[in-house]
Design a protein around this motif. Structure first.
Motif, mmCIF file in Angstrom:
data_model
loop_
_atom_site.group_PDB
_atom_site.id
_atom_site.type_symbol
_atom_site.label_atom_id
_atom_site.label_comp_id
_atom_site.label_asym_id
_atom_site.label_seq_id
_atom_site.Cartn_x
_atom_site.Cartn_y
_atom_site.Cartn_z
ATOM 1 N N SER A 103 0.836 -1.370 0.131
ATOM 2 C CA SER A 103 0.073 0.102 -0.044
ATOM 3 C C SER A 103 0.774 1.309 0.204
ATOM 4 O O SER A 103 0.739 2.243 -0.476
ATOM 5 N N SER A 198 -4.016 3.888 2.266
ATOM 6 C CA SER A 198 -5.349 3.597 1.268
ATOM 7 C C SER A 198 -6.193 4.806 1.109
ATOM 8 O O SER A 198 -6.873 4.944 0.145
ATOM 9 N N LEU A 235 -5.949 -1.769 -3.258
ATOM 10 C CA LEU A 235 -6.960 -1.197 -2.275
ATOM 11 C C LEU A 235 -8.011 -2.616 -2.153
ATOM 12 O O LEU A 235 -8.405 -2.723 -0.965
ATOM 13 N N VAL A 238 -6.037 -4.707 0.663
ATOM 14 C CA VAL A 238 -6.099 -4.042 1.917
ATOM 15 C C VAL A 238 -7.473 -4.141 2.343
ATOM 16 O O VAL A 238 -7.655 -4.687 3.668
#
Length: 298
Positions: A103, A198, A235, A238
């Motif tokens: 990320s 994020s 994303l 995550v």
């Protein structure tokens, strides 16, 4: 008649086999692509690291649980219990570190070309492997004291200890040394960094989408750049990781407060704890166009 333990064992076995197969495919694909590709991309090294960490977690968390469910009692001595429990915690930390690095790295990659970000972009590619090595050292040291409070089921002095199914843990002694507090701070720090990166990527994608909306063209729809595609994939990873950890949180607390006596909550916790490692490779496979092209050749 199939018993409840047989059903649980089959579920864990399917989850374990699917996860190992998916992570092995990704590990092989990215390893070959990283070595022989025309342009070595640092993000591929991070995917390799994530696949290896996920495989470790599946093996050291899933296999002992399957053996325990299918009735092989006392299959681990003290040394085996200490080693397996230690590697479980290390592999979980490595998985968290890998997602965090992905990320942060992608946030730097899509950042604007200002002088500060340009300097970070130039250095980020050289820092990937040292960061992976740092994750290993950090996680190996973080849980180095845990094996001291783990004993096998054959040990006769396990009164007041929490039963993990195949080992005993001295939960009270670990609480006195604040091991759980330090581990929680460690996890929350990485989750916080992951959340910030994020949010930045979500804002970037929103602004990029707003720009695309204002582009009027009679040609075909504009192709999505590799950076945007990789950002969406990370994303997704995550959010999946956070989702499973959030769901498993109440069950972990329930198991702790019940002193390990709740078997159903323990099974749910184990299932959720390796669900991300089982699902994440298939998320990457379905979203990676290079893998699709490689498969179409064959």
């Amino acid at each position: 008649m199939i018993s409840q333990k047989d059903v649980l064992g089959i579920i864990y076995l399917i989850q374990l086999m699917c996860g190992i197969l998916g992570n092995s495919l990704l590990f092989c694909f990215y390893s070959i692509n990283f070595k022989s590709g025309p342009k070595k991309r640092s993000i591929e090294a991070l995917f390799i690291h994530l696949g290896f960490a996920n495989t470790m977690m599946l093996l050291f968390r899933g296999i002992p649980k399957i053996i325990e469910i299918w009735g092989w009692e006392n299959f681990l001595e003290d040394i085996g219990c200490k080693l397996i429990t230690y590697l479980q915690r290390v592999s979980r930390g490595l998985s968290l570190c890998s997602i965090n690095l992905l990320s942060v790295f992608q946030m730097v990659t899509i950042s604007p070309n200002s002088p500060m970000w340009a300097l970070l972009k130039a250095r980020s590619h050289k820092c990937i492997l040292p960061c992976c090595l740092f994750c290993w050292v950090l996680n190996l040291l973080m849980d180095v004291f845990v094996p001291l409070y783990i004993t096998g089921l054959t040990n006769s002095t396990n009164k007041g200890r929490r039963n993990l199914g195949y080992c005993f843990m001295d939960w009270h002694a670990m609480s006195l040394l604040k091991v759980h507090i330090w581990k929680s701070l460690y996890d929350n720090l990485f989750v916080g960094i992951m959340a910030c990166s994020s949010v930045y990527m979500v804002v970037f994608l929103y602004r990029h989408q707003q720009k695309v909306v204002h582009i009027h063209s009679t040609n075909l729809a504009p192709r999505v750049s590799p950076e945007i595609r990789a950002t969406k994939v990370i994303l997704l990873l995550v959010s999946t990781f956070v989702c499973f950890n959030t769901i498993s949180g109440p069950f972990i607390l329930y198991v702790e407060y019940s002193n390990g006596t709740s078997s159903w909550a323990d099974h749910v916790t184990v299932f959720l704890s390796i669900s991300f490692q089982s699902i994440s490779p298939f998320l990457l496979i379905t979203s990676n166009t290079q893998i699709h092209k490689s498969c179409s050749i064959f």
